[in-house]
Design an enzyme around this catalytic site. Structure first.
Site, mmCIF file in Angstrom:
data_model
loop_
_atom_site.group_PDB
_atom_site.id
_atom_site.type_symbol
_atom_site.label_atom_id
_atom_site.label_comp_id
_atom_site.label_asym_id
_atom_site.label_seq_id
_atom_site.Cartn_x
_atom_site.Cartn_y
_atom_site.Cartn_z
ATOM 1 N N ASP A 94 0.805 -1.229 0.000
ATOM 2 C CA ASP A 94 0.000 0.000 0.000
ATOM 3 C C ASP A 94 0.836 1.278 0.000
ATOM 4 O O ASP A 94 0.421 2.302 0.547
ATOM 5 C CB ASP A 94 -0.969 0.020 1.210
ATOM 6 C CG ASP A 94 -1.892 -1.183 1.214
ATOM 7 O OD1 ASP A 94 -2.205 -1.685 0.117
ATOM 8 O OD2 ASP A 94 -2.302 -1.611 2.312
ATOM 9 N N LYS A 121 1.848 1.919 -5.172
ATOM 10 C CA LYS A 121 2.461 1.351 -6.390
ATOM 11 C C LYS A 121 1.573 1.592 -7.611
ATOM 12 O O LYS A 121 2.048 1.934 -8.689
ATOM 13 C CB LYS A 121 2.682 -0.172 -6.211
ATOM 14 C CG LYS A 121 3.662 -0.495 -5.089
ATOM 15 C CD LYS A 121 3.766 -1.986 -4.842
ATOM 16 C CE LYS A 121 2.506 -2.603 -4.257
ATOM 17 N NZ LYS A 121 2.174 -2.177 -2.894
HETATM 18 P P1 GDP Z 1 -0.739 0.143 -3.601
HETATM 19 O O1 GDP Z 1 -1.321 -1.131 -3.102
HETATM 20 O O2 GDP Z 1 0.735 0.245 -3.335
HETATM 21 O O3 GDP Z 1 -1.048 0.406 -5.052
HETATM 22 O O4 GDP Z 1 -1.420 1.307 -2.764
HETATM 23 P P2 GDP Z 1 -2.986 1.418 -2.342
HETATM 24 O O5 GDP Z 1 -3.748 1.846 -3.536
HETATM 25 O O6 GDP Z 1 -3.442 0.213 -1.636
HETATM 26 O O7 GDP Z 1 -2.904 2.526 -1.234
HETATM 27 C C1 GDP Z 1 -2.459 3.791 -1.487
HETATM 28 C C2 GDP Z 1 -3.585 4.782 -1.138
HETATM 29 O O8 GDP Z 1 -3.026 6.066 -0.998
HETATM 30 C C3 GDP Z 1 -4.625 4.912 -2.224
HETATM 31 O O9 GDP Z 1 -5.847 5.244 -1.660
HETATM 32 C C4 GDP Z 1 -4.079 6.050 -3.074
HETATM 33 O O10 GDP Z 1 -5.071 6.742 -3.797
HETATM 34 C C5 GDP Z 1 -3.494 6.929 -2.010
HETATM 35 N N1 GDP Z 1 -2.301 7.696 -2.412
HETATM 36 C C6 GDP Z 1 -1.246 7.294 -3.158
HETATM 37 N N2 GDP Z 1 -0.317 8.269 -3.218
HETATM 38 C C7 GDP Z 1 -0.794 9.305 -2.490
HETATM 39 C C8 GDP Z 1 -0.282 10.597 -2.149
HETATM 40 O O11 GDP Z 1 0.807 11.010 -2.545
HETATM 41 N N3 GDP Z 1 -1.077 11.386 -1.344
HETATM 42 C C9 GDP Z 1 -2.295 10.959 -0.896
HETATM 43 N N4 GDP Z 1 -2.989 11.783 -0.109
HETATM 44 N N5 GDP Z 1 -2.796 9.762 -1.194
HETATM 45 C C10 GDP Z 1 -2.058 8.947 -1.978
HETATM 46 P P1 IMO Z 2 -0.801 -4.301 -2.129
HETATM 47 O O1 IMO Z 2 -0.350 -4.901 -3.445
HETATM 48 C C1 IMO Z 2 -0.772 -4.565 2.231
HETATM 49 C C2 IMO Z 2 -0.729 -8.587 3.966
HETATM 50 C C3 IMO Z 2 -1.959 -9.067 4.713
HETATM 51 C C4 IMO Z 2 -1.321 -10.011 5.706
HETATM 52 C C5 IMO Z 2 -0.181 -10.639 4.908
HETATM 53 C C6 IMO Z 2 -0.519 -11.992 4.305
HETATM 54 O O2 IMO Z 2 -2.114 -3.633 -2.203
HETATM 55 O O3 IMO Z 2 0.281 -3.474 -1.542
HETATM 56 P P2 IMO Z 2 -2.056 -12.771 2.293
HETATM 57 O O4 IMO Z 2 -3.516 -12.605 2.063
HETATM 58 O O5 IMO Z 2 -1.188 -12.209 1.220
HETATM 59 O O6 IMO Z 2 -1.681 -14.202 2.614
HETATM 60 O O7 IMO Z 2 -1.757 -11.941 3.642
HETATM 61 O O8 IMO Z 2 0.120 -9.727 3.874
HETATM 62 N N1 IMO Z 2 -0.992 -8.120 2.593
HETATM 63 C C7 IMO Z 2 -0.952 -6.847 2.214
HETATM 64 N N2 IMO Z 2 -0.770 -5.721 2.936
HETATM 65 N N3 IMO Z 2 -0.897 -4.497 0.898
HETATM 66 C C8 IMO Z 2 -1.047 -5.607 0.150
HETATM 67 O O9 IMO Z 2 -1.055 -5.598 -1.204
HETATM 68 C C9 IMO Z 2 -1.117 -6.854 0.812
HETATM 69 N N4 IMO Z 2 -1.290 -8.127 0.407
HETATM 70 C C10 IMO Z 2 -1.191 -8.889 1.491
HETATM 71 O O10 IMO Z 2 -2.624 -7.991 5.329
HETATM 72 O O11 IMO Z 2 -0.736 -9.279 6.765
HETATM 73 MG MG MG Z 3 -2.848 -1.762 -1.801
#
Ligand code: GDP
Ligand code: IMO
Ligand code: MG
Length: 459
Positions: free
Chosen positions: A12, A15
């Protein structure tokens, strides 16, 4: 040339938004590991997309590939493709014949193992998507692969071997009646599974989705196409380099990009590897987090809701400002200060050639910020993460304090560029870049494509 996007922390990090940012210049975007445990967000022009399986380049109309290192739940894949079509996109997604298939019984087994572990507070806090059990079957040489869905004889043979084993585990080990599961009534029924998954196979064939990923991608590369490799999860939940056992079951680190696509290490190493950094830390699920602020009940080990009110206030401030609730599960994310020993470890494991630092806007409004510059463990100072999770849990952060910055008109800053950032934010970013000896390519100052300061374009 390839550009590989790797999460440097616990997932999260943003990416999806970086893939979206740079994929305008890419032709093919490839996921190399993980499955629908991922939740990648792409926002632009007021539209928000949350993707679990479809590579984030689909939003820009790029060809998407789910590489052999992925585990694929066809139900999720087809639902997601449908959702994108309903929103007016025309996703073109190919799936590796070598990728493994998540079966309903994998989800059931993921859930029951977590339930059993939770009796002793040992649960990982998985996403419940069946990821671990599917990779187990892959390593155990009893998995079902995408290619098997295309051949009815092979599919039946695989199911006839594996399903009775899973029934026995459910029944004998977990005392669960495999024929009486409300949420998954047919999870352990060979005929029903055969019918459903054979139909997915026909659909994959009809839509011409199956590819030999390594050959497909190498051909594309030789034809001059630009490839982007989209990691899911992050380094500290990598099964080899993360805080085992509180990890996912695949390799988000850059090595996973070669094994999970069939492109050689030389190809990946010749390209750029961009480490995605959140300007603080979040974690979903269990496991240690030395720089954690306060805690989240049920996830933070040993946390019972009793915390320092000042820390609680900071954690709540950052969680609300950054909207830190899980994309897949909706759970509140645990929050902590940025951790340099963690980032040094990630940089070494993947060889980052550039960084993208997100959420600089989220930290605005704090008087001061802290960063763990090192750890103290048993009277010694450590610059990087120790190898055991128990030692990591015992690490005391050695903090460095930075002056904060005020909230800004971030749209204007994104347009004006790096020098327009508040000086204290630049000091913070330059410290990270200097410590890791890696240049910062992009800075996120809001969730949207437009809210990005782009300093370098990798292609
Ligand atoms: P990923 O799994 O690495 O693709 O990230 P996620 O989408 O799960 O989580 C990132 C969250 O932060 C999402 O809700 C994005 O829209 C938000 N986000 C990403 N970059 C920024 C930033 O620079 N500022 C803010 N405020 N939100 C961001
Ligand atoms: P993105 O791609 C954050 C965490 C789960 C748990 C551990 C194992 O959005 O960054 P799993 O279901 O993979 O066996 O869970 O990994 N986890 C993540 N945490 N972002 C993710 O993906 C995750 N995918 C799995 O919360 O702790
Ligand atoms: Mg994510």
């Amino acid at each position: 040339m390839t550009v590989t996007i790797v999460g440097s922390q616990l997932g999260d990090e943003g990416k999806g938004r970086v893939v979206d940012l740079y994929s305008d210049e890419a032709d093919v975007v490839v996921r190399y590991q993980g499955g629908d445990n991922a939740g990648h967000t792409v926002c632009h022009s007021g539209e928000e997309y949350k993707l679990s399986l479809v590579p984030s380049g689909a939003i820009r109309g790029k060809v998407g590939v789910l590489g052999n290192g992925c585990v694929i739940n066809p139900r999720t894949l087809f639902d997601e493709l449908e959702m994108l079509r309903e929103r007016g996109l025309e996703p073109d997604v190919r799936v590796a014949e070598r990728a493994h298939v998540i079966m309903p019984f994998h989800r059931v087994l993921d859930g029951i193992e977590e339930d059993v572990k939770s009796e002793d507070d040992q649960e990982v806090g998985t996403t419940g998507r069946g990821i671990g059990p599917t990779y187990e079957d892959k390593a155990g040489r009893r998995g079902v692969r995408i290619g098997d869905l295309l051949d009815p004889e092979v599919l039946r043979e695989r199911l006839e071997y594996v399903v009775p084993q899973k029934r026995a585990i459910a029944d004998d080990v977990y005392d669960l009646d495999p024929d009486d599961l409300e949420a998954y009534p047919n999870a352990f029924d060979i005929d029903a599974l055969f019918e459903e998954f054979r139909e997915y196979g026909r659909r994959i064939e009809r839509e011409d989705m199956a590819v030999n990923a390594g050959a497909f991608l190498s051909d594309a590369r030789e034809a001059g196409k630009r490839l982007m490799l989209e990691g899911a999860q992050g380094t500290i939940i990598d099964i080899d380099h993360g805080n085992y056992p509180y990890v996912t079951s695949s390799n988000p680190t850059a090595g996973g990009a070669t094994v999970g696509t069939g492109l050689s290490p030389g190809v990946i190493g010749d390209g750029e590897v961009i480490g995605i950094v959140k300007a603080y830390l979040t974690r979903v699920g269990s496991g240690p987090l030395p720089t954690e602020l306060a805690g989240v009940e049920g996830d933070t080990p040993g946390y019972d809701g009793d915390s320092d009110p000042a820390e609680e206030e900071l954690a709540t401030y950052i969680r609300e400002a950054g909207d830190e609730y899980g994309t897949v599960t909706g759970r509140p994310r645990r929050v902590g200060w940025l951790d340099l020993p963690m980032l040094r470890h990630s940089t070494r494991a993947s060889g980052f050639t550039g960084l993208a630092v997100n959420h600089v806007d989220t930290l605005a409004g704090l008087d001061e910020l802290k960063v763990a510059d090192a750890y103290e463990l048993d009277g010694e100072q450590l610059e990087t993460m120790p190898a055991t999770t128990e030692q990591w849990a015992d690490c005391e952060p050695v903090y460095r304090t930075f002056d904060g910055w005020d909230d800004q008109d971030w749209d204007v800053i994104a347009e004006d560029g790096y020098e327009a950032l508040p000086e204290n934010a630049r000091t913070y970013l330059e410290y990270v870049s200097d410590e890791l000896d890696v240049p910062i390519y992009a800075i996120g100052v809001g969730p949207s494509r437009e809210d990005t300061i782009v300093r370098e374009r990798p292609y």
